[in-house]
Write an enzyme that holds these catalytic residues in place. Structure first.
Site, PDB file in Angstrom:
ATOM      1  N   ASP A  59      32.694 -28.696  24.337  1.00  0.00           N
ATOM      2  CA  ASP A  59      33.351 -29.398  25.436  1.00  0.00           C
ATOM      3  C   ASP A  59      34.648 -28.698  25.844  1.00  0.00           C
ATOM      4  O   ASP A  59      35.312 -28.075  25.020  1.00  0.00           O
ATOM      5  CB  ASP A  59      33.651 -30.836  24.997  1.00  0.00           C
ATOM      6  CG  ASP A  59      34.036 -31.727  26.156  1.00  0.00           C
ATOM      7  OD1 ASP A  59      33.684 -31.399  27.306  1.00  0.00           O
ATOM      8  OD2 ASP A  59      34.691 -32.755  25.915  1.00  0.00           O
TER       9      ASP A  59
ATOM     10  N   ASN B  64      24.399 -34.746  32.680  1.00  0.00           N
ATOM     11  CA  ASN B  64      24.979 -33.663  33.490  1.00  0.00           C
ATOM     12  C   ASN B  64      24.225 -33.437  34.796  1.00  0.00           C
ATOM     13  O   ASN B  64      24.763 -32.798  35.719  1.00  0.00           O
ATOM     14  CB  ASN B  64      25.025 -32.360  32.701  1.00  0.00           C
ATOM     15  CG  ASN B  64      26.074 -32.339  31.614  1.00  0.00           C
ATOM     16  OD1 ASN B  64      25.998 -31.551  30.674  1.00  0.00           O
ATOM     17  ND2 ASN B  64      27.076 -33.212  31.700  1.00  0.00           N
TER      18      ASN B  64
END
Length: 226
Positions: free
Chosen positions: A12, A60
Site C-alpha cells: 500500500d 480496485n
C-alpha cells in the site's frame, strides 16, 4: 530466525508516495512494481517458500478507468519483462483472483507464465490480482455446491480455493500506515501475525523486511491455545 513458510504483503501507498514526490499515480504504481523486482532476491535469500502480493483488489475495479487500465497493463508488462528472469531463478508463478474479468490476451499471458514455471521450486510467487477474499470464499462454496456436496467441511473449502496448495499465512505485512487487511486472504490469514509499517511501498527496502521478520520472531504464536 523464526521460519516463515508464507509471507503475504499488502503493498500500500503507491499513490500517496507519488503525491509526496509530485509524480502521477501511474509513476507511483510503476515504482511499486519496480520494488517487487528489487526485493524478490531477498525473499529468495531468506528462504521464504511462499510469497503472496496483493496487487489489485476486487474493489480496485471501482477506481478511474485510466488507473485500472494502467494497473492491468502493469501486470502484463511485469510478466513480459520479468518472466525469463523469474524462471531462471526458480520462481514458480501463481496468479489468483477473478481472472475471468481480465481480457483474454492477459489471461493467456498469465496461463503461459504459470505453465512455464510450474516445475520450479525455489520460491512460489503468488500474485493476487482482481482478488477479494470474500469473493474467493463465495466462489469456493459455489464450486462445492456445483459438485453436489450438501455437507461442507473446512477441508472442502480449502481444496476449492483459488490455490488449494497455499499454506496458511505466517506473517502479513502492510505498508502505507493503514491498519486493516482489506479483504485479503481472510481464510488463509486466520492466525497470521500482522505487521504494519508507516512506510509507503516504494520506500520499502530489505531492512524493512528484516525488521518485520525480526518483530515476528519475538512473538509467541498460540493458535488459540495457552
Amino acid at each position: 530466525m523464526t521460519t516463515i513458510k508464507h509471507l503475504a504483503i499488502i503493498m500500500d501507498g503507491n499513490a500517496r508516495w507519488a503525491d509526496q514526490h509530485n509524480l502521477t499515480k501511474s509513476e507511483g504504481h510503476k515504482a511499486g512494481a519496480d520494488k517487487i523486482r528489487e526485493l524478490l532476491p531477498e525473499f529468495i535469500n531468506l528462504n521464504i517458500p511462499y510469497i503472496t502480493l496483493y496487487t489489485f483488489s476486487s474493489e480496485n475495479w471501482q477506481r478511474s478507468s485510466s488507473e485500472v487500465n494502467f494497473l492491468i497493463k502493469l501486470l502484463s508488462l511485469y510478466l513480459k519483462n520479468e518472466l525469463d528472469s523469474l524462471h531462471e531463478n526458480g520462481v514458480k508463478i501463481k496468479v489468483i483472483g477473478r481472472l475471468n474479468l481480465l481480457r483474454s490476451s492477459l489471461q493467456k499471458q498469465i496461463n503461459n507464465a504459470i505453465e512455464l514455471t510450474q516445475n520450479n521450486n525455489k520460491i512460489k510467487l503468488c500474485i493476487a490480482f482482481s482478488y477479494g477474499s470474500r469473493q474467493e470464499i463465495v466462489d469456493a462454496c459455489t464450486k462445492i455446491i456445483a459438485n453436489g456436496k450438501k455437507q461442507v467441511s473446512e477441508n472442502d473449502i480449502q481444496h476449492a480455493l483459488y490455490d488449494p496448495e497455499m499454506p496458511d499465512v505466517d506473517l502479513l505485512i502492510r505498508s502505507g500506515g493503514v491498519y486493516r487487511i482489506s479483504n485479503f486472504l481472510l481464510w488463509q490469514a486466520a492466525y497470521a501475525e500482522l505487521y504494519f509499517s508507516q512506510k509507503y511501498w516504494p520506500d520499502f527496502n530489505k531492512d524493512d523486511i528484516h525488521e518485520a521478520i525480526n518483530d515476528y520472531s519475538k512473538r509467541k504464536r498460540t493458535f488459540g491455545k495457552r
